[in-house]
Design an enzyme around this catalytic site. Structure first.
Site, PDB file in Angstrom:
ATOM      1  N   PRO A   7       0.789  -1.224   0.000  1.00  0.00           N
ATOM      2  CA  PRO A   7       0.000   0.000   0.000  1.00  0.00           C
ATOM      3  C   PRO A   7       0.826   1.281   0.000  1.00  0.00           C
ATOM      4  CG  PRO A   7      -0.218  -1.197   2.085  1.00  0.00           C
ATOM      5  CD  PRO A   7       0.470  -2.107   1.122  1.00  0.00           C
ATOM      6  N   ASN A   8       0.352   2.198  -0.800  1.00  0.00           N
ATOM      7  CA  ASN A   8       0.863   3.570  -0.934  1.00  0.00           C
ATOM      8  C   ASN A   8       2.162   3.665  -1.721  1.00  0.00           C
ATOM      9  OD1 ASN A   8      -1.228   4.942   0.572  1.00  0.00           O
ATOM     10  ND2 ASN A   8      -0.427   3.875   2.360  1.00  0.00           N
ATOM     11  N   ARG A  56       5.226  12.174  -3.443  1.00  0.00           N
ATOM     12  CA  ARG A  56       5.192  12.806  -2.116  1.00  0.00           C
ATOM     13  C   ARG A  56       6.378  12.300  -1.302  1.00  0.00           C
ATOM     14  NH1 ARG A  56       0.032  14.691  -0.484  1.00  0.00           N
ATOM     15  NH2 ARG A  56       1.145  15.453   1.342  1.00  0.00           N
ATOM     16  N   TYR A 115      11.454   8.840   0.732  1.00  0.00           N
ATOM     17  CA  TYR A 115      11.370   7.766  -0.268  1.00  0.00           C
ATOM     18  C   TYR A 115      12.048   8.089  -1.607  1.00  0.00           C
ATOM     19  CZ  TYR A 115       7.943   5.976   3.059  1.00  0.00           C
ATOM     20  OH  TYR A 115       7.325   5.520   4.190  1.00  0.00           O
ATOM     21  N   ASN A 126       7.985  -5.669  -0.668  1.00  0.00           N
ATOM     22  CA  ASN A 126       7.886  -4.536   0.260  1.00  0.00           C
ATOM     23  C   ASN A 126       6.411  -4.425   0.621  1.00  0.00           C
ATOM     24  OD1 ASN A 126       7.707  -2.165   1.650  1.00  0.00           O
ATOM     25  ND2 ASN A 126       8.959  -0.972   0.220  1.00  0.00           N
ATOM     26  N   ALA A 180       3.076  -0.718   5.016  1.00  0.00           N
ATOM     27  CA  ALA A 180       2.689  -0.760   6.431  1.00  0.00           C
ATOM     28  C   ALA A 180       2.138  -2.122   6.862  1.00  0.00           C
ATOM     29  CB  ALA A 180       1.675   0.344   6.718  1.00  0.00           C
ATOM     30  N   HIS A 196       4.044  -4.437   9.385  1.00  0.00           N
ATOM     31  CA  HIS A 196       4.061  -4.298  10.838  1.00  0.00           C
ATOM     32  C   HIS A 196       2.934  -5.044  11.547  1.00  0.00           C
ATOM     33  CE1 HIS A 196       6.982  -1.446   9.563  1.00  0.00           C
ATOM     34  NE2 HIS A 196       6.090  -0.625   9.026  1.00  0.00           N
ATOM     35  N   ASP A 201       1.406 -15.501   6.834  1.00  0.00           N
ATOM     36  CA  ASP A 201       0.951 -16.874   6.597  1.00  0.00           C
ATOM     37  C   ASP A 201       1.032 -17.237   5.118  1.00  0.00           C
ATOM     38  OD1 ASP A 201       0.477 -17.268   9.282  1.00  0.00           O
ATOM     39  OD2 ASP A 201      -1.708 -17.072   9.141  1.00  0.00           O
ATOM     40  N   GLU A 229      12.591  -9.434   2.047  1.00  0.00           N
ATOM     41  CA  GLU A 229      11.795  -8.250   2.417  1.00  0.00           C
ATOM     42  C   GLU A 229      12.637  -6.998   2.178  1.00  0.00           C
ATOM     43  OE1 GLU A 229      10.769  -8.632   6.536  1.00  0.00           O
ATOM     44  OE2 GLU A 229      10.097  -6.559   6.708  1.00  0.00           O
ATOM     45  N   HIS A 265      12.725  -2.653   2.479  1.00  0.00           N
ATOM     46  CA  HIS A 265      12.154  -1.362   2.866  1.00  0.00           C
ATOM     47  C   HIS A 265      13.054  -0.261   2.333  1.00  0.00           C
ATOM     48  CE1 HIS A 265       9.104  -3.251   5.143  1.00  0.00           C
ATOM     49  NE2 HIS A 265      10.026  -4.031   5.682  1.00  0.00           N
ATOM     50  N   SER A 283      13.081   2.961   3.143  1.00  0.00           N
ATOM     51  CA  SER A 283      13.606   3.795   4.228  1.00  0.00           C
ATOM     52  C   SER A 283      14.243   2.903   5.296  1.00  0.00           C
ATOM     53  CB  SER A 283      12.471   4.613   4.847  1.00  0.00           C
ATOM     54  OG  SER A 283      11.503   3.762   5.447  1.00  0.00           O
ATOM     55  N   ARG A 329      12.987   5.356  12.328  1.00  0.00           N
ATOM     56  CA  ARG A 329      11.680   6.025  12.290  1.00  0.00           C
ATOM     57  C   ARG A 329      10.839   5.642  13.513  1.00  0.00           C
ATOM     58  NH1 ARG A 329       9.247   5.289   6.487  1.00  0.00           N
ATOM     59  NH2 ARG A 329       7.978   7.044   7.237  1.00  0.00           N
ATOM     60  N   ARG A 361       7.318   1.045  13.367  1.00  0.00           N
ATOM     61  CA  ARG A 361       7.955   0.516  12.148  1.00  0.00           C
ATOM     62  C   ARG A 361       9.133  -0.417  12.460  1.00  0.00           C
ATOM     63  NH1 ARG A 361       5.532   3.839   8.210  1.00  0.00           N
ATOM     64  NH2 ARG A 361       5.168   5.954   8.976  1.00  0.00           N
TER      65      ARG A 361
HETATM   66  O1  CA2 Z   1      10.403   2.070   3.870  1.00  0.00           O
HETATM   67  C1  CA2 Z   1       9.555   1.361   3.301  1.00  0.00           C
HETATM   68  O2  CA2 Z   1       9.737   0.856   2.204  1.00  0.00           O
HETATM   69  C2  CA2 Z   1       8.187   1.134   3.963  1.00  0.00           C
HETATM   70  O3  CA2 Z   1       7.802  -0.225   3.694  1.00  0.00           O
HETATM   71  C3  CA2 Z   1       7.234   2.092   3.291  1.00  0.00           C
HETATM   72  C4  CA2 Z   1       5.835   2.079   3.900  1.00  0.00           C
HETATM   73  C5  CA2 Z   1       5.909   2.228   5.421  1.00  0.00           C
HETATM   74  O4  CA2 Z   1       4.618   2.100   5.985  1.00  0.00           O
HETATM   75  C6  CA2 Z   1       6.833   1.216   6.047  1.00  0.00           C
HETATM   76  O5  CA2 Z   1       6.888   1.451   7.446  1.00  0.00           O
HETATM   77  C7  CA2 Z   1       8.225   1.326   5.462  1.00  0.00           C
HETATM   78  C8  CA2 Z   1       4.985   3.234   3.375  1.00  0.00           C
HETATM   79  C9  CA2 Z   1       4.967   3.364   1.896  1.00  0.00           C
HETATM   80  C10 CA2 Z   1       4.446   4.713   1.551  1.00  0.00           C
HETATM   81  O6  CA2 Z   1       5.111   5.127   0.403  1.00  0.00           O
HETATM   82  C11 CA2 Z   1       5.007   6.433   0.042  1.00  0.00           C
HETATM   83  C12 CA2 Z   1       5.790   6.820  -1.014  1.00  0.00           C
HETATM   84  C13 CA2 Z   1       5.768   8.132  -1.417  1.00  0.00           C
HETATM   85  C14 CA2 Z   1       4.926   9.041  -0.813  1.00  0.00           C
HETATM   86  C15 CA2 Z   1       4.142   8.636   0.241  1.00  0.00           C
HETATM   87  C16 CA2 Z   1       4.175   7.318   0.658  1.00  0.00           C
END
Ligand code: CA2
Length: 139
Positions: free
Chosen positions: A10-11, A18, A23, A73, A76, A79, A86, A97, A99, A101, A106, A110
């Site tokens: 997601p996201n 953003r 990121y 990846n 969220a 977590h 599973d 896996e 990530h 960031s 953080r 996380r």
């Molecule tokens: O660092 C990572 O790759 C994360 O998996 C990214 C997730 C975050 O919830 C994890 O804790 C760490 C969030 C992805 C959101 O990605 C965005 C990218 C650009 C702008 C906004 C969000």
């Protein structure tokens, strides 16, 4: 020919749009192009997927059961998704896996991954290069 699934949660479709300080500036489309190129140079193909829905991610993990490896990846979901954990445990495919960031620098929520115990390893904090590092670990 090796086949690798690269699954983003997601996201991550918001990459490059953003939060560049966390990121980076590159988009998901740029990442797909880079990994497709890298795979073709290494006798491999990449199946690239992204969804904001947990069930899609679970279905793709099942679909990848005959692949050489999965790079994931889970965003969220990392977590707290026991369902994704599973699903990984249900396929005989090694999973790495990633990530983008450094999650350990953080918020404390996380710092926990419920996925890690069923993976080969984690690549954390190296930006989009982490996906290529994960593919190299399989090669
Ligand atoms: O660092 C990572 O790759 C994360 O998996 C990214 C997730 C975050 O919830 C994890 O804790 C760490 C969030 C992805 C959101 O990605 C965005 C990218 C650009 C702008 C906004 C969000």
């Amino acid at each position: 020919m090796k086949t690798f699934y690269v699954i983003n949660g997601p996201n991550l479709n918001r990459l490059g749009k953003r939060e560049p300080g966390i990121y980076g500036n590159d988009t998901l489309e740029t990442l797909e192009q880079r990994l497709t190129q890298f795979a073709s140079e290494n006798d491999s193909t990449v199946v690239f997927r992204q969804s904001n829905h947990e069930g899609d991610i679970i279905d793709w993990i099942h679909e990848a059961e005959s692949a050489t490896g999965i790079v994931i990846n889970p965003g969220a979901f990392t977590h707290y998704s026991y369902a994704i954990r599973d699903a990984i445990a249900s396929v005989p495919v090694p999973v790495v896996e990633v990530h983008i960031s450094n999650v350990h620098k953080r918020e404390s929520f996380r710092h926990t991954s419920v996925i890690s115990p069923v993976t080969e390893g984690q690549v954390v904090g190296f930006g989009l290069n982490g996906y290529e590092l994960a593919l190299r670990s399989f090669l």
